[in-house]
Design a protein around this motif. Structure first.
Motif, short mmCIF file in Angstrom:
data_model
loop_
_atom_site.label_atom_id
_atom_site.label_comp_id
_atom_site.label_asym_id
_atom_site.label_seq_id
_atom_site.Cartn_x
_atom_site.Cartn_y
_atom_site.Cartn_z
N PHE A 177 0.85 -1.19 0.00
CA PHE A 177 0.00 0.00 0.00
C PHE A 177 0.88 1.24 0.00
CE2 PHE A 177 -2.63 -3.29 1.74
CZ PHE A 177 -3.86 -3.03 1.20
N LEU A 178 0.48 2.23 -0.79
CA LEU A 178 1.18 3.52 -0.85
C LEU A 178 0.20 4.61 -0.47
CD1 LEU A 178 2.94 3.13 -4.30
CD2 LEU A 178 3.91 2.68 -2.04
N VAL A 179 0.62 5.51 0.41
CA VAL A 179 -0.24 6.60 0.85
C VAL A 179 0.57 7.90 0.82
CG1 VAL A 179 -1.70 7.47 2.70
CG2 VAL A 179 -1.38 5.02 2.45
N HIS A 180 -0.03 8.94 0.24
CA HIS A 180 0.57 10.28 0.25
C HIS A 180 -0.24 11.11 1.22
CE1 HIS A 180 1.18 14.37 -1.73
NE2 HIS A 180 2.30 14.06 -1.11
N ALA A 181 0.43 11.71 2.20
CA ALA A 181 -0.27 12.50 3.22
C ALA A 181 0.67 13.59 3.76
CB ALA A 181 -0.74 11.60 4.36
N ALA A 182 0.11 14.44 4.61
CA ALA A 182 0.88 15.54 5.19
C ALA A 182 1.96 15.04 6.14
CB ALA A 182 -0.06 16.49 5.93
N ARG A 186 -0.99 10.91 9.70
CA ARG A 186 -2.18 11.05 8.85
C ARG A 186 -2.26 9.95 7.80
NH1 ARG A 186 -3.27 17.46 7.82
NH2 ARG A 186 -3.53 17.99 10.02
N ALA A 187 -1.12 9.54 7.29
CA ALA A 187 -1.11 8.45 6.30
C ALA A 187 -1.63 7.16 6.92
CB ALA A 187 0.30 8.25 5.76
N LEU A 188 -1.17 6.84 8.12
CA LEU A 188 -1.64 5.63 8.79
C LEU A 188 -3.10 5.74 9.19
CD1 LEU A 188 1.53 4.82 10.90
CD2 LEU A 188 0.79 3.77 8.76
N THR A 189 -3.54 6.94 9.56
CA THR A 189 -4.95 7.15 9.88
C THR A 189 -5.82 6.92 8.65
OG1 THR A 189 -4.39 8.70 11.64
CG2 THR A 189 -6.62 8.82 10.75
N LEU A 222 -9.96 3.20 6.39
CA LEU A 222 -10.45 2.39 5.28
C LEU A 222 -10.60 0.91 5.65
CD1 LEU A 222 -8.50 4.06 2.40
CD2 LEU A 222 -10.95 4.17 2.82
N GLY A 223 -10.40 0.58 6.90
CA GLY A 223 -10.62 -0.78 7.35
C GLY A 223 -9.36 -1.56 7.69
N LEU A 224 -8.20 -1.01 7.48
CA LEU A 224 -6.95 -1.69 7.83
C LEU A 224 -6.57 -1.26 9.24
CD1 LEU A 224 -5.14 -1.07 4.45
CD2 LEU A 224 -6.32 -3.14 5.18
N ARG A 225 -7.21 -1.85 10.22
CA ARG A 225 -7.14 -1.37 11.60
C ARG A 225 -5.78 -1.54 12.27
NH1 ARG A 225 -11.02 1.97 11.35
NH2 ARG A 225 -13.06 1.09 11.08
N ALA A 226 -5.12 -2.64 12.04
CA ALA A 226 -3.89 -2.93 12.76
C ALA A 226 -2.65 -2.57 11.94
CB ALA A 226 -3.85 -4.40 13.15
N VAL A 227 -2.63 -1.37 11.39
CA VAL A 227 -1.51 -0.93 10.57
C VAL A 227 -0.61 -0.03 11.40
CG1 VAL A 227 -0.84 0.36 8.53
CG2 VAL A 227 -2.84 -1.11 8.46
N GLY A 268 -4.21 9.53 -3.98
CA GLY A 268 -3.02 9.41 -3.15
C GLY A 268 -3.00 8.16 -2.31
N LEU A 269 -3.72 7.11 -2.73
CA LEU A 269 -3.77 5.86 -1.99
C LEU A 269 -3.90 4.72 -2.99
CD1 LEU A 269 -3.94 4.38 0.71
CD2 LEU A 269 -6.37 4.85 0.74
N LEU A 270 -2.85 3.90 -3.10
CA LEU A 270 -2.79 2.84 -4.10
C LEU A 270 -2.36 1.52 -3.46
CD1 LEU A 270 -0.80 4.77 -6.84
CD2 LEU A 270 -3.26 4.43 -6.76
N TRP A 271 -2.62 0.40 -4.15
CA TRP A 271 -2.15 -0.90 -3.70
C TRP A 271 -1.82 -1.76 -4.91
CZ3 TRP A 271 -4.37 -5.56 -4.99
CH2 TRP A 271 -5.64 -5.51 -5.55
N ARG A 272 -0.96 -2.76 -4.67
CA ARG A 272 -0.61 -3.76 -5.67
C ARG A 272 -0.02 -4.96 -4.93
NH1 ARG A 272 3.63 -2.28 -10.35
NH2 ARG A 272 5.04 -2.11 -8.60
N LEU A 273 -0.24 -6.15 -5.47
CA LEU A 273 0.35 -7.34 -4.88
C LEU A 273 1.84 -7.35 -5.17
CD1 LEU A 273 -2.30 -10.08 -5.69
CD2 LEU A 273 -1.91 -8.93 -3.52
N GLN A 274 2.65 -7.64 -4.15
CA GLN A 274 4.09 -7.72 -4.35
C GLN A 274 4.41 -8.99 -5.11
OE1 GLN A 274 5.90 -7.37 -0.45
NE2 GLN A 274 6.72 -5.39 -1.03
N GLY A 275 5.43 -8.93 -5.93
CA GLY A 275 5.82 -10.08 -6.72
C GLY A 275 4.99 -10.22 -7.98
N ALA A 276 4.08 -9.27 -8.21
CA ALA A 276 3.27 -9.30 -9.42
C ALA A 276 4.13 -8.88 -10.60
CB ALA A 276 2.08 -8.36 -9.26
N PRO A 277 3.71 -9.25 -11.80
CA PRO A 277 4.48 -8.82 -12.97
C PRO A 277 4.59 -7.30 -13.03
CG PRO A 277 2.69 -10.32 -13.60
CD PRO A 277 2.54 -10.03 -12.14
N ALA A 278 5.67 -6.83 -13.61
CA ALA A 278 5.90 -5.38 -13.69
C ALA A 278 4.83 -4.69 -14.51
CB ALA A 278 7.27 -5.11 -14.28
N ALA A 279 4.15 -5.43 -15.37
CA ALA A 279 3.12 -4.83 -16.21
C ALA A 279 1.83 -4.54 -15.43
CB ALA A 279 2.80 -5.74 -17.38
#
Length: 105
Positions: free
Chosen positions: A32-37, A41-44, A49-54, A77-88
């Protein structure tokens, strides 16, 4: 076990990257990638969004320059991707329509 890190940008904002076990049950890891001040705030944003234990302990896996570019060019400013996935494979926005979010919430 989650891993992650952050990078402070020249304008004072931060990009936080967090790796969490995927709820799909296949042993994969979602990044997960988050852009914040600031880091708090990024962890909040993730917790709201439901990821309580972050938590961000240390800076072992900071975001790469490519990840920073991806999150800065996305309007949410909030994205996700599976690690190890193809670069495409592209980054996915973490919205209510995301199939991964429905499994975490």
């Amino acid at each position: 076990m989650s891993g992650g890190g952050f990078s402070r940008l020249p304008n004072g904002t931060v990009v936080v990257a967090v790796s969490l076990p995927s709820p799909l049950g296949d042993g994969s890891v979602a990044r997960f990638l988050v852009h914040a001040a600031n880091r708090a705030r990024a962890l909040t944003r993730l917790r709201n969004l439901g990821l309580r234990a972050v938590y961000l302990r240390g800076n072992a896996e900071p975001p790469t320059p490519d990840e920073i570019t991806a999150v800065l060019h996305h309007p949410d400013g909030l994205l996700w991707r599976l690690q190890g996935a193809p670069a495409a494979e592209l980054w996915h926005p973490f919205r209510s329509s995301s199939p991964l979010r429905n499994r975490w919430a």
